[in-house]
Structures are given as structure tokens and as C-alpha cells.
Write a protein that holds these residues in place. Structure first.
Motif, PDB file in Angstrom:
ATOM      1  N   THR A 102       0.832  -1.198   0.238  1.00 20.18           N
ATOM      2  CA  THR A 102      -0.005  -0.085   0.045  1.00 20.18           C
ATOM      3  C   THR A 102       0.718   1.296  -0.183  1.00 20.18           C
ATOM      4  N   ILE A 103       2.102   1.175   0.308  1.00 20.32           N
ATOM      5  CA  ILE A 103       3.044   2.195   0.406  1.00 20.32           C
ATOM      6  C   ILE A 103       3.615   2.432  -0.860  1.00 20.32           C
ATOM      7  N   HIS A 104       4.649   1.172  -1.259  1.00 18.86           N
ATOM      8  CA  HIS A 104       5.475   1.124  -2.386  1.00 18.86           C
ATOM      9  C   HIS A 104       4.715   1.378  -3.745  1.00 18.86           C
ATOM     10  N   THR A 105       3.557   1.069  -3.733  1.00 22.06           N
ATOM     11  CA  THR A 105       2.775   1.144  -4.992  1.00 22.06           C
ATOM     12  C   THR A 105       2.270   2.501  -5.257  1.00 22.06           C
ATOM     13  N   LYS A 106       2.141   3.371  -4.122  1.00 22.84           N
ATOM     14  CA  LYS A 106       1.519   4.844  -4.229  1.00 22.84           C
ATOM     15  C   LYS A 106       2.891   5.810  -4.300  1.00 22.84           C
ATOM     16  N   TYR A 107       4.005   5.594  -3.846  1.00 23.49           N
ATOM     17  CA  TYR A 107       4.865   6.523  -3.604  1.00 23.49           C
ATOM     18  C   TYR A 107       6.141   5.939  -4.074  1.00 23.49           C
ATOM     19  N   SER A 108       7.009   6.946  -4.318  1.00 26.06           N
ATOM     20  CA  SER A 108       8.407   6.355  -4.858  1.00 26.06           C
ATOM     21  C   SER A 108       9.415   6.336  -3.577  1.00 26.06           C
ATOM     22  N   CYS A 109       9.424   4.780  -3.553  1.00 25.70           N
ATOM     23  CA  CYS A 109      10.183   4.257  -2.503  1.00 25.70           C
ATOM     24  C   CYS A 109      11.486   3.640  -3.123  1.00 25.70           C
ATOM     25  N   VAL A 110      12.557   4.272  -2.288  1.00 28.89           N
ATOM     26  CA  VAL A 110      13.801   3.384  -2.586  1.00 28.89           C
ATOM     27  C   VAL A 110      14.506   2.839  -1.731  1.00 28.89           C
ATOM     28  N   VAL A 111      15.098   1.501  -1.974  1.00 30.34           N
ATOM     29  CA  VAL A 111      15.930   0.800  -1.049  1.00 30.34           C
ATOM     30  C   VAL A 111      17.364   0.732  -1.420  1.00 30.34           C
ATOM     31  N   PHE A 112      18.482   0.544  -0.661  1.00 31.82           N
ATOM     32  CA  PHE A 112      19.744   0.606  -0.925  1.00 31.82           C
ATOM     33  C   PHE A 112      20.272  -0.732  -0.686  1.00 31.82           C
ATOM     34  N   HIS A 113      20.632  -1.680  -1.440  1.00 27.91           N
ATOM     35  CA  HIS A 113      20.796  -2.985  -1.282  1.00 27.91           C
ATOM     36  C   HIS A 113      22.410  -3.310  -1.540  1.00 27.91           C
ATOM     37  N   MET A 114      23.327  -4.035  -0.799  1.00 31.08           N
ATOM     38  CA  MET A 114      24.628  -4.128  -0.874  1.00 31.08           C
ATOM     39  C   MET A 114      24.998  -5.111  -1.850  1.00 31.08           C
ATOM     40  N   THR A 115      24.597  -5.212  -3.007  1.00 28.22           N
ATOM     41  CA  THR A 115      24.954  -5.998  -4.078  1.00 28.22           C
ATOM     42  C   THR A 115      24.880  -5.616  -5.124  1.00 28.22           C
ATOM     43  N   ASP A 116      25.556  -5.923  -6.374  1.00 25.42           N
ATOM     44  CA  ASP A 116      25.681  -5.396  -7.586  1.00 25.42           C
ATOM     45  C   ASP A 116      24.365  -6.314  -8.446  1.00 25.42           C
ATOM     46  N   LEU A 117      23.140  -5.873  -8.265  1.00 25.75           N
ATOM     47  CA  LEU A 117      21.881  -6.284  -8.637  1.00 25.75           C
ATOM     48  C   LEU A 117      21.936  -6.494 -10.143  1.00 25.75           C
ATOM     49  N   PRO A 118      21.262  -7.590 -10.756  1.00 27.49           N
ATOM     50  CA  PRO A 118      20.442  -8.609  -9.847  1.00 27.49           C
ATOM     51  C   PRO A 118      21.343  -9.739  -9.410  1.00 27.49           C
ATOM     52  N   PHE A 119      22.711  -9.770  -9.258  1.00 27.84           N
ATOM     53  CA  PHE A 119      23.418 -10.486  -8.449  1.00 27.84           C
ATOM     54  C   PHE A 119      22.977 -10.167  -6.872  1.00 27.84           C
ATOM     55  N   GLY A 120      22.739 -11.251  -6.144  1.00 28.85           N
ATOM     56  CA  GLY A 120      22.354 -11.023  -4.749  1.00 28.85           C
ATOM     57  C   GLY A 120      21.274 -10.812  -4.116  1.00 28.85           C
ATOM     58  N   ARG A 121      20.201 -10.907  -4.906  1.00 31.35           N
ATOM     59  CA  ARG A 121      18.829 -10.581  -4.365  1.00 31.35           C
ATOM     60  C   ARG A 121      18.593 -11.232  -3.165  1.00 31.35           C
ATOM     61  N   GLY A 122      17.978 -10.906  -2.164  1.00 30.94           N
ATOM     62  CA  GLY A 122      17.717 -11.603  -0.969  1.00 30.94           C
ATOM     63  C   GLY A 122      18.224 -11.212   0.330  1.00 30.94           C
ATOM     64  N   GLY A 123      18.340 -11.931   1.283  1.00 34.04           N
ATOM     65  CA  GLY A 123      18.541 -11.525   2.544  1.00 34.04           C
ATOM     66  C   GLY A 123      20.330 -11.646   2.877  1.00 34.04           C
ATOM     67  N   SER A 124      20.786 -11.108   4.062  1.00 31.70           N
ATOM     68  CA  SER A 124      22.110 -11.384   4.461  1.00 31.70           C
ATOM     69  C   SER A 124      22.973 -10.839   3.673  1.00 31.70           C
ATOM     70  N   PRO A 125      22.950  -9.981   2.610  1.00 32.47           N
ATOM     71  CA  PRO A 125      23.981  -9.834   1.559  1.00 32.47           C
ATOM     72  C   PRO A 125      25.552  -9.644   1.926  1.00 32.47           C
ATOM     73  N   LEU A 126      25.473  -9.008   3.138  1.00 31.71           N
ATOM     74  CA  LEU A 126      27.140  -8.763   3.423  1.00 31.71           C
ATOM     75  C   LEU A 126      27.652 -10.231   3.794  1.00 31.71           C
TER      76      LEU A 126
END
Length: 228
Positions: free
Chosen positions: A63-87
Motif C-alpha cells: 500500500t506504500i510502495h505502489t503509491k509512493y516513490s520508495c527507494v531501497v539501498f541493497h549491498m550487491t551488484d543487482l541482479p546478483f545477490g537478491r535476498g537476505g543477509s547480503p554482506l
């Protein structure tokens, strides 16, 4: 004046968020540090330009990310490393140079379009040391780019590689590690909120922290907890 929401945890992230207010007094910044605070925000009234998630431990509601511009910062060179515990997953693979990917939040976890990437060196330091380095890049380079420029997001390119979120019992140090692997194993779990790396003995656990690696040798502080 534009309104920006910064949803984050970790003390250093919150300190950096406060500095954004000083750097950009012409804009309004709303800082939240829990899912309850985020849920209670009157976003329809605020109409934020962006909601930034530099380090967030909860699922962002659709209900939030479909209505507003939400940006997440992920510690991998996506699409490599999607998911949890990236470090932790990067260090377990012996990967010491990575990227911080700023992506649009989408229904698919870490599958959103990419706005920009920045280099991150994770070859040394504890988990907290690395997260602080990452925070400096996010708050001093990446978020300012969103505030000062118009950024376009592009679809991820390449075949995704997925990471699994680690469980507390996986903090038990396995046998057969090289010296470098042992150093990485200790430091990747040496941080606020992480289950400390440990060695299991017959009568207790040996917890290892503050590791250093010199001349092929690992030095660390240990704490023994006897099973009673």
C-alpha cells in the motif's frame, strides 16, 4: 520545498539522516525508525517526493510502495545477490568488492528498477564498520543525487542470483576454514543485531569478536560461555 521520508535503523544512519536536514534546509525531512512509525505517517497529506530505506528490517507494505516513490539501498551488484543477509553471503563467497544498488521498491524482493550504483569495499572491517562505510556513501552521495537531480530507473539486466537470509544457528563456525575464511566469518557477524560467531565445545560456546588478520594469522577477542 519537497518532503522526503527517511526510514532507517542503526544509530549512525539516524545521525546521517539528521545531517540531511542541515544540508538541505529548503526541504523537509521526516525520519522514522520503526514499522509502527512508518504505518502512522499521514502519507496522503505529506505527499513525499521519495521515501528512502537505507537500512530497514521489515517488509515495505504494498500500500506504500505502489503509491509512493520508495527507494531501497541493497549491498550487491543487482541482479546478483537478491535476498537476505547480503554482506554475509558476499563474504562467504570471498567477494570483497561490491556495489550499493539504489532500486525502486517493487513487489518482487530486490527486483525493482535501478536508479544508480556506487562501489563498496568490504575487504576489511567488522560488519558494523562496513555498514558505516556504506551509510556514508548512501547519505553523502546517493541520497543527495536523488535530491539534486532527476534520476531515471532502468530494469535490471542479467540473470538473478538469489541469497538466502541466514539463521542464528548458522553463526556456529564450521571446521575446515582457511585463515582468511575464518577472519571473514568472525567479522561478518561482528555487529549490532547480529548473532556473534562462535565455536561449539563439549561444555559451552566460545564467542569470537574484534578479529584482525595479519601475516596469515587471525587474532580475535573471545568470550567463553559454559553450559550449565
Amino acid at each position: 520545498m519537497a518532503v522526503f521520508v527517511v526510514a532507517t535503523i542503526k544509530s549512525w544512519n539516524l545521525a546521517y539522516a539528521e545531517k540531511l536536514k542541515e544540508k538541505y534546509p529548503q526541504h523537509e525531512f521526516i525520519i522514522v525508525s520503526s514499522k509502527e512509525q512508518l504505518k502512522e505517517l499521514p502519507l496522503e497529506d505529506i505527499q513525499p517526493k521519495y521515501i528512502f530505506f537505507p537500512h530497514w528490517s521489515w517488509i515495505i507494505p504494498e500500500t506504500i510502495h505502489t503509491k509512493y516513490s520508495c527507494v531501497v539501498f541493497h549491498m550487491t551488484d543487482l541482479p546478483f545477490g537478491r535476498g537476505g543477509s547480503p554482506l554475509q553471503n558476499l563474504l562467504l563467497r570471498g567477494i570483497y568488492q561490491t556495489k550499493i544498488s539504489a532500486i525502486r521498491v517493487a513487489k518482487e524482493l530486490d527486483g525493482g528498477e535501478i536508479y544508480l550504483k556506487e562501489d563498496l569495499d568490504i575487504s576489511t572491517g567488522s560488519a558494523d564498520d562496513i555498514l558505516k562505510r556504506a551509510a556514508k556513501i548512501v547519505f553523502e552521495k546517493m541520497i543527495p543525487a536523488f535530491i539534486e537531480k532527476k534520476l531515471n530507473a532502468l530494469p535490471q539486466q542479467g540473470k538473478p542470483v538469489f541469497f538466502n537470509r541466514r539463521k542464528p544457528e548458522q553463526s556456529c563456525i564450521p571446521f575446515g576454514l582457511s585463515s582468511r575464511q575464518l577472519y571473514d566469518y568472525i567479522r561478518m557477524l561482528d555487529g549490532e543485531g547480529y548473532p556473534t560467531a562462535y565455536l561449539q565445545t563439549e561444555h559451552g560456546k566460545v564467542y569470537l569478536r574484534n578479529a584482525s588478520f595479519q601475516n596469515g594469522k587471525v587474532m580475535a577477542e573471545l568470550e567463553y560461555e559454559e553450559i550449565r
